[in-house]
Design a protein around this motif. Sequence first.
Motif, PDB file in Angstrom:
ATOM      1  N   ILE A   1       0.861  -0.973   0.186  1.00  0.00           N
ATOM      2  CA  ILE A   1      -0.698   0.194  -0.160  1.00  0.00           C
ATOM      3  C   ILE A   1       0.978   1.165  -0.087  1.00  0.00           C
ATOM      4  CG2 ILE A   1      -1.413   1.221   1.039  1.00  0.00           C
ATOM      5  CD1 ILE A   1      -2.950  -0.912  -0.002  1.00  0.00           C
ATOM      6  N   GLY A   2       2.040   1.872   0.370  1.00  0.00           N
ATOM      7  CA  GLY A   2       2.699   2.342   1.090  1.00  0.00           C
ATOM      8  C   GLY A   2       3.430   2.630  -0.584  1.00  0.00           C
ATOM      9  N   ALA A   3       3.769   1.043  -0.865  1.00  0.00           N
ATOM     10  CA  ALA A   3       4.861   1.716  -2.667  1.00  0.00           C
ATOM     11  C   ALA A   3       3.840   2.338  -3.141  1.00  0.00           C
ATOM     12  CB  ALA A   3       4.786  -0.100  -3.103  1.00  0.00           C
ATOM     13  N   ILE A   4       1.832   2.038  -3.229  1.00  0.00           N
ATOM     14  CA  ILE A   4       1.662   1.646  -4.679  1.00  0.00           C
ATOM     15  C   ILE A   4       0.891   3.326  -3.965  1.00  0.00           C
ATOM     16  CG2 ILE A   4      -0.548   2.013  -5.745  1.00  0.00           C
ATOM     17  CD1 ILE A   4      -0.460  -1.287  -4.441  1.00  0.00           C
ATOM     18  N   LEU A   5       1.056   3.792  -3.057  1.00  0.00           N
ATOM     19  CA  LEU A   5       0.759   5.249  -2.816  1.00  0.00           C
ATOM     20  C   LEU A   5       1.705   6.531  -3.023  1.00  0.00           C
ATOM     21  CD1 LEU A   5      -1.184   7.642  -0.784  1.00  0.00           C
ATOM     22  CD2 LEU A   5       0.276   6.862   1.132  1.00  0.00           C
ATOM     23  N   SER A   6       3.386   6.467  -2.644  1.00  0.00           N
ATOM     24  CA  SER A   6       4.235   6.398  -3.112  1.00  0.00           C
ATOM     25  C   SER A   6       4.312   6.395  -4.458  1.00  0.00           C
ATOM     26  CB  SER A   6       5.651   6.495  -2.538  1.00  0.00           C
ATOM     27  OG  SER A   6       5.784   5.518  -2.686  1.00  0.00           O
ATOM     28  N   GLY A   7       4.028   5.461  -4.906  1.00  0.00           N
ATOM     29  CA  GLY A   7       4.227   5.647  -7.089  1.00  0.00           C
ATOM     30  C   GLY A   7       3.287   6.155  -7.068  1.00  0.00           C
ATOM     31  N   VAL A   8       2.197   6.173  -7.026  1.00  0.00           N
ATOM     32  CA  VAL A   8       0.759   7.134  -7.448  1.00  0.00           C
ATOM     33  C   VAL A   8       1.521   8.621  -7.948  1.00  0.00           C
ATOM     34  CG1 VAL A   8      -1.714   7.524  -7.722  1.00  0.00           C
ATOM     35  CG2 VAL A   8      -0.703   5.094  -7.805  1.00  0.00           C
ATOM     36  N   SER A   9       1.797   8.853  -6.268  1.00  0.00           N
ATOM     37  CA  SER A   9       2.333  10.698  -5.883  1.00  0.00           C
ATOM     38  C   SER A   9       3.256  10.739  -7.251  1.00  0.00           C
ATOM     39  CB  SER A   9       2.596  10.313  -5.020  1.00  0.00           C
ATOM     40  OG  SER A   9       1.370   9.830  -3.805  1.00  0.00           O
ATOM     41  N   ALA A  10       4.029  10.062  -7.230  1.00  0.00           N
ATOM     42  CA  ALA A  10       4.578  10.249  -7.863  1.00  0.00           C
ATOM     43  C   ALA A  10       4.692   9.974  -9.202  1.00  0.00           C
ATOM     44  CB  ALA A  10       6.047   8.997  -7.767  1.00  0.00           C
ATOM     45  N   VAL A  11       3.714   9.481  -9.860  1.00  0.00           N
ATOM     46  CA  VAL A  11       3.139   9.334 -11.215  1.00  0.00           C
ATOM     47  C   VAL A  11       2.974  11.004 -11.201  1.00  0.00           C
ATOM     48  CG1 VAL A  11       1.838   8.696 -13.177  1.00  0.00           C
ATOM     49  CG2 VAL A  11       2.916   7.023 -12.002  1.00  0.00           C
ATOM     50  N   VAL A  12       2.446  11.594 -10.553  1.00  0.00           N
ATOM     51  CA  VAL A  12       1.357  12.881 -11.012  1.00  0.00           C
ATOM     52  C   VAL A  12       2.402  13.445 -10.643  1.00  0.00           C
ATOM     53  CG1 VAL A  12       0.359  14.175  -9.447  1.00  0.00           C
ATOM     54  CG2 VAL A  12      -0.615  12.143  -9.827  1.00  0.00           C
ATOM     55  N   THR A  13       3.670  13.674 -10.111  1.00  0.00           N
ATOM     56  CA  THR A  13       5.072  14.426 -10.368  1.00  0.00           C
ATOM     57  C   THR A  13       4.951  14.530 -11.219  1.00  0.00           C
ATOM     58  OG1 THR A  13       4.796  14.153  -7.547  1.00  0.00           O
ATOM     59  CG2 THR A  13       6.973  15.141  -8.632  1.00  0.00           C
ATOM     60  N   ILE A  14       5.547  13.453 -11.352  1.00  0.00           N
ATOM     61  CA  ILE A  14       5.918  13.590 -12.859  1.00  0.00           C
ATOM     62  C   ILE A  14       5.322  13.944 -14.058  1.00  0.00           C
ATOM     63  CG2 ILE A  14       7.263  11.982 -14.459  1.00  0.00           C
ATOM     64  CD1 ILE A  14       9.137  12.027 -12.998  1.00  0.00           C
ATOM     65  N   LEU A  15       4.070  13.961 -14.263  1.00  0.00           N
ATOM     66  CA  LEU A  15       3.058  14.023 -14.477  1.00  0.00           C
ATOM     67  C   LEU A  15       3.268  15.756 -15.318  1.00  0.00           C
ATOM     68  CD1 LEU A  15       0.459  12.145 -15.127  1.00  0.00           C
ATOM     69  CD2 LEU A  15       1.830  11.635 -16.372  1.00  0.00           C
ATOM     70  N   TYR A  16       3.343  16.156 -13.964  1.00  0.00           N
ATOM     71  CA  TYR A  16       3.425  17.374 -13.915  1.00  0.00           C
ATOM     72  C   TYR A  16       4.552  18.386 -14.374  1.00  0.00           C
ATOM     73  CZ  TYR A  16       3.244  22.554 -11.762  1.00  0.00           C
ATOM     74  OH  TYR A  16       3.787  24.367 -12.456  1.00  0.00           O
ATOM     75  N   ILE A  17       5.352  17.336 -13.958  1.00  0.00           N
ATOM     76  CA  ILE A  17       6.427  17.902 -14.909  1.00  0.00           C
ATOM     77  C   ILE A  17       6.461  18.134 -16.190  1.00  0.00           C
ATOM     78  CG2 ILE A  17       8.990  18.492 -15.108  1.00  0.00           C
ATOM     79  CD1 ILE A  17       9.321  16.904 -11.978  1.00  0.00           C
ATOM     80  N   LEU A  18       5.866  16.536 -17.628  1.00  0.00           N
ATOM     81  CA  LEU A  18       6.455  16.643 -18.140  1.00  0.00           C
ATOM     82  C   LEU A  18       5.241  17.982 -18.577  1.00  0.00           C
ATOM     83  CD1 LEU A  18       6.116  12.547 -18.134  1.00  0.00           C
ATOM     84  CD2 LEU A  18       7.750  14.097 -19.073  1.00  0.00           C
ATOM     85  N   ARG A  19       4.447  18.513 -18.521  1.00  0.00           N
ATOM     86  CA  ARG A  19       3.643  18.639 -18.512  1.00  0.00           C
ATOM     87  C   ARG A  19       3.765  20.420 -18.816  1.00  0.00           C
ATOM     88  NH1 ARG A  19      -1.965  21.298 -16.959  1.00  0.00           N
ATOM     89  NH2 ARG A  19      -3.502  21.351 -18.273  1.00  0.00           N
ATOM     90  N   SER A  20       4.502  20.705 -17.995  1.00  0.00           N
ATOM     91  CA  SER A  20       5.159  22.207 -17.853  1.00  0.00           C
ATOM     92  C   SER A  20       6.568  22.366 -18.966  1.00  0.00           C
ATOM     93  CB  SER A  20       5.111  22.530 -16.586  1.00  0.00           C
ATOM     94  OG  SER A  20       6.493  21.669 -15.770  1.00  0.00           O
ATOM     95  N   THR A  21       6.905  20.691 -19.100  1.00  0.00           N
ATOM     96  CA  THR A  21       8.412  20.864 -19.675  1.00  0.00           C
ATOM     97  C   THR A  21       8.030  20.719 -21.457  1.00  0.00           C
ATOM     98  OG1 THR A  21       8.339  19.053 -18.740  1.00  0.00           O
ATOM     99  CG2 THR A  21       9.684  21.050 -17.968  1.00  0.00           C
ATOM    100  N   LEU A  22       7.332  19.866 -21.836  1.00  0.00           N
ATOM    101  CA  LEU A  22       7.203  19.136 -22.853  1.00  0.00           C
ATOM    102  C   LEU A  22       6.154  19.209 -23.796  1.00  0.00           C
ATOM    103  CD1 LEU A  22       7.004  15.162 -22.506  1.00  0.00           C
ATOM    104  CD2 LEU A  22       9.186  16.511 -23.765  1.00  0.00           C
TER     105      LEU A  22
END
Lengths: 238, 479
Positions: free
Chosen positions: B275-296
Amino acid sequence: MAEVSIAEKWGLVVDQDRCTGCNACVVACSMENNVPFTGEDNVAFGRGTYWIYNKRMWEGEYPRVAPAFQPVMCQQCGSAPCEPVCPTFAAVHSEEEQINLQVYIRCIGTRYCANNCPYHARQFNFQDPDIPEPMNSYLNPDVTVRSKGVMEKCTFCVQRIVGGRQTASAEDRPLRDGEVTPACVAACPSGALVFGDLSDPNSRVSQMAQNERQYKLMDELGTKPKVTYLKGGGRNGG
Amino acid sequence: MAAETKLFGKLKTAEQEHEDPKEQLMFDPRPREELNRMVMEMMTTTTKKFWLWAIGLGVGVVVLLFGAWGYMISTGMWVTGLRRPIFWGVFIVTFVFWIGISHAGTFVSAILRVFKAEFRRPFTRAAELMTTFGLAAGALYPLIHLGRVWVFYFMIPYPNARWLWVNFRSPLVWDLLAITTYLLSSTIYLYLPLVPDLAMARDRTTGIRHSAYKILALGWRGTEAEWFRLRKAIQIFAFAIIPVMFSVHTIVAWDFAVSQVAGWHSTIFGPYFIIGAILSGVSAVVTILYILRSTLKHMDYFLRPEHFDALGKLILVFSMAWAYFFFNDYLLGWYGGEAAVRQILTLHATGPAAWVWYLMLICNMAVPWLTLWNRKIRRTPWLMFIITLTINVGMFAERYTIVPLTLGHQRTPFDWGVYTPQPVEISIVLGTFCLFTFLYLITSRLIPMVPVWEVQEGQVAHTLRKIGKAEVPTVTELD
């Protein structure tokens, strides 16, 4: 090695009521087993390497306090927590002597065994041993000098056990009780440490292990330690 | 936030119950060639800032990671903060952290694919890449933390002249096997849906890139038979990789759970870690998606507030699930009544490092629970960026509590110890963060970051269907 007794079960009795906390065992052990001297800073930091160390505790309520000593070494567990976790069989059980051995050359330094040992008997070599020129003459040729990155721990002076057995074998007689003594036992001035074969019911160590004062360290964990502690307090001394 | 709602040129009141379908990627289709062009441009556009970041991170990898690691190998582990009784420190913390991050890809991609959650389409690849690179960064740690890394192959089971076999009772061997299995299968799972996109890129590039894509695309032509086999393969892999993912983090949890250490010896660690892994993983996906969205370039067409909204809901649910397991762990430990465990749990909250414990609770529970229930917040990408970053800080604190802080409180107070990470350790940890970001950055310009065929497929197949009062997007035409 004509007659190898495979029923040996080496054990140690620590009489805490007799221990004076002099630390002679620690010194003797370090000299016998080439235990590296890591220096003042490292000892203060918690990286001092000892195969046997003396836990100093206080007993009683102020003002009637007295120090209590508990020498702790590898308990040579019959069901050792360090053994199954080692990925490379560096921590292995010796069939012949019934003790836990550390095979330094196999150790890759995951330090899992050290975490899993409830007695904190396992020591890690954070750096290569620093042995200046004349000091190397003191090294015991029967014991490996460990390099950085491997675990090490008390072996009940397995080199002495093997040596004693070979002498007995050469003289074509069985090993006598008390013939083999680890360095700590040999050095103990108050006779607080007694070593011997627990498989022989008449040996001194077997007799002492039956004492009413006996207890095992963290016996509730099911590690089946082969070190027995005696602690009575009161008229027993201590 | 008001500005955010205007993002797509439409003003929308927050009270508006049903959003305009056009706001959703699936109902805002563009011609196929247009989509292909956008993805190609995304891949080939590099700015000066990009190169500065790439060089900076590359230097970071060389100096912070390999420099510090080399230094540690040559001098020995004394440069770390490890001391008796704390033999595992921040390396293992970061190892668990990265393995946790790597769960995102599979979870977001495979599970959402299996459950046919349509919002997954534009970001499955971004998530899968996280899995692969998260594992690449995490898999370094079992090597880094070894005392004698130069003989790491002693752990690999193969017939050898040493006449030695590995100890299959050791969780570390399970770890090695699980992680290599996961790395291999997640790489294949990343590669399969990539093939049509690589073929698309092959047809639109020249020179060396063309030759490279030509090889990687495996001669993909897009015939009916090829699509049929590809779909079948993806389907099989999506199902097959889910148990692999669950097994990996369970095994990482067993590193702790099968031990004898008070505070680790807990049967709930397996699911708790997942559960912890999924929580941190899905959160990291959002973090990355924001960066992708604002840079690509063009990424804001593909990634929309709806995606942050959907992932935000997932995070909220997993944060609550995490809290359940967290308190279960404590409750059962307390109820079990072992004095050492009780003492450890008390010391986590009251000891000298209690701030780590409170940081974990605030970041993992207080922050998501107070913010993510709100639709407006979930739909604001930059806020989601901050929230998800906070959650990952909290998850790092959780692992820190579990590893060195628990080890510091042993059964007898004589053995207690305090651990402080030393510069070399911090440098290596930062180095792997550089490594992950560097790999991600470079790859974002080498492969199409949006699975464009999946988006097209979704856009073609989506219809709105009225079920009861609500209009529901469906894909009944597919499969």
